[in-house]
Scaffold this motif. Structure first.
Motif, PDB file in Angstrom:
ATOM      1  N   VAL A   1       0.855  -1.190   0.000  1.00  0.00           N
ATOM      2  CA  VAL A   1       0.000   0.000   0.000  1.00  0.00           C
ATOM      3  C   VAL A   1       0.887   1.235   0.000  1.00  0.00           C
ATOM      4  CG1 VAL A   1      -1.886   1.204   1.139  1.00  0.00           C
ATOM      5  CG2 VAL A   1      -1.707  -1.281   1.340  1.00  0.00           C
ATOM      6  N   ARG A   2       0.616   2.143  -0.940  1.00  0.00           N
ATOM      7  CA  ARG A   2       1.389   3.381  -1.059  1.00  0.00           C
ATOM      8  C   ARG A   2       0.418   4.561  -1.153  1.00  0.00           C
ATOM      9  NH1 ARG A   2       4.826   2.317  -5.291  1.00  0.00           N
ATOM     10  NH2 ARG A   2       6.492   1.961  -3.821  1.00  0.00           N
TER      11      ARG A   2
ATOM     12  N   HIS B   1      -2.439   7.354  -0.521  1.00  0.00           N
ATOM     13  CA  HIS B   1      -3.830   7.245  -0.090  1.00  0.00           C
ATOM     14  C   HIS B   1      -4.541   6.231  -0.975  1.00  0.00           C
ATOM     15  CE1 HIS B   1      -7.616   8.436   1.681  1.00  0.00           C
ATOM     16  NE2 HIS B   1      -8.133   8.519   0.466  1.00  0.00           N
ATOM     17  N   ASP B   2      -5.195   5.268  -0.337  1.00  0.00           N
ATOM     18  CA  ASP B   2      -5.905   4.224  -1.074  1.00  0.00           C
ATOM     19  C   ASP B   2      -7.371   4.264  -0.684  1.00  0.00           C
ATOM     20  OD1 ASP B   2      -6.811   1.993  -2.392  1.00  0.00           O
ATOM     21  OD2 ASP B   2      -5.267   0.646  -1.608  1.00  0.00           O
ATOM     22  N   GLU B   3      -8.209   4.751  -1.594  1.00  0.00           N
ATOM     23  CA  GLU B   3      -9.650   4.858  -1.341  1.00  0.00           C
ATOM     24  C   GLU B   3     -10.305   3.492  -1.157  1.00  0.00           C
ATOM     25  OE1 GLU B   3     -11.983   7.325  -1.003  1.00  0.00           O
ATOM     26  OE2 GLU B   3     -10.363   8.783  -0.879  1.00  0.00           O
TER      27      GLU B   3
ATOM     28  N   ILE C   1      -8.948   0.690   0.148  1.00  0.00           N
ATOM     29  CA  ILE C   1      -8.244  -0.215   1.048  1.00  0.00           C
ATOM     30  C   ILE C   1      -9.205  -1.023   1.917  1.00  0.00           C
ATOM     31  CG2 ILE C   1      -7.870   1.478   2.894  1.00  0.00           C
ATOM     32  CD1 ILE C   1      -5.424  -1.275   1.777  1.00  0.00           C
TER      33      ILE C   1
ATOM     34  N   THR D   1     -10.603  -3.741  -0.222  1.00  0.00           N
ATOM     35  CA  THR D   1      -9.536  -4.692  -0.513  1.00  0.00           C
ATOM     36  C   THR D   1      -9.302  -5.617   0.671  1.00  0.00           C
ATOM     37  OG1 THR D   1      -8.455  -3.114  -1.990  1.00  0.00           O
ATOM     38  CG2 THR D   1      -7.097  -4.906  -1.129  1.00  0.00           C
TER      39      THR D   1
ATOM     40  N   CYS E   1      -0.291  -6.263   5.329  1.00  0.00           N
ATOM     41  CA  CYS E   1      -0.351  -4.936   4.707  1.00  0.00           C
ATOM     42  C   CYS E   1       1.049  -4.359   4.780  1.00  0.00           C
ATOM     43  CB  CYS E   1      -1.319  -4.021   5.444  1.00  0.00           C
ATOM     44  SG  CYS E   1      -3.021  -4.491   5.280  1.00  0.00           S
TER      45      CYS E   1
ATOM     46  N   MET F   1       2.173   4.828   3.136  1.00  0.00           N
ATOM     47  CA  MET F   1       0.742   5.133   3.107  1.00  0.00           C
ATOM     48  C   MET F   1       0.452   6.347   3.983  1.00  0.00           C
ATOM     49  SD  MET F   1      -0.916   2.082   5.449  1.00  0.00           S
ATOM     50  CE  MET F   1      -0.049   0.704   4.773  1.00  0.00           C
TER      51      MET F   1
ATOM     52  N   THR G   1      -5.213   5.859   5.590  1.00  0.00           N
ATOM     53  CA  THR G   1      -5.074   4.487   5.108  1.00  0.00           C
ATOM     54  C   THR G   1      -4.409   3.615   6.167  1.00  0.00           C
ATOM     55  OG1 THR G   1      -4.871   5.333   2.843  1.00  0.00           O
ATOM     56  CG2 THR G   1      -4.152   3.076   3.228  1.00  0.00           C
TER      57      THR G   1
ATOM     58  N   CYS H   1      -5.856   0.165   8.079  1.00  0.00           N
ATOM     59  CA  CYS H   1      -5.089  -1.083   8.173  1.00  0.00           C
ATOM     60  C   CYS H   1      -4.900  -1.490   9.629  1.00  0.00           C
ATOM     61  CB  CYS H   1      -3.740  -0.922   7.488  1.00  0.00           C
ATOM     62  SG  CYS H   1      -3.838  -0.794   5.695  1.00  0.00           S
TER      63      CYS H   1
END
Length: 120
Positions: free
Chosen positions: A45-46, A48-50, A52, A55, A77, A82, A86, A90
């Motif tokens: 994960v790198r 900002h992950d909308e 996540i 996922t 993770c 991140m 995010t 996690c």
């Protein structure tokens, strides 16, 4: 009209029930014990992950599906920079599910090195 909808709903539930029964019967034959213990799902994960949360929810379902309720697969993770939002998501998942881990690159490398030394 109502009877047709009810019949369709019952037919759909019957199909899902048959699929679930087939899964329960076939999974012990498809899962090899040795493979189960060494298998992990890695999520890099790198930024900002909308997506996540979705996922991780999907990976939770897959980990339980492939590993079984008693011993789900490990989900890692991997923090590649991140953002805080995010990372918080996690962390919530890693607290909620014992098989989800949150690692930086450094701690992940250390864990892999320990696993390699342990297996030798």
């Amino acid at each position: 009209m109502c009877e047709a909808l009810l019949g369709l709903a019952v037919a759909c539930m019957a199909v899902f029930g048959v699929i679930e029964v087939l899964r329960i019967i076939s999974m012990p034959f498809l899962n090899r014990t040795g493979l189960r213990e060494d298998f992990m799902l890695l999520v890099p994960v790198r930024g900002h992950d909308e997506a996540i949360e979705m996922t991780l929810r999907s990976l939770v379902a897959n980990a339980i599906w492939f590993g079984g309720e008693e011993k789900p697969q490990r989900v890692i993770c991997l923090d590649l920079g991140m953002d805080t939002e995010t990372q918080k998501i996690c962390e919530i998942f890693s607290e909620e599910y014992e098989f989800i881990e949150l690692h930086s690159v450094q701690t992940f490398n250390e864990a892999i090195e320990q696993a390699v030394v342990f297996t030798r």
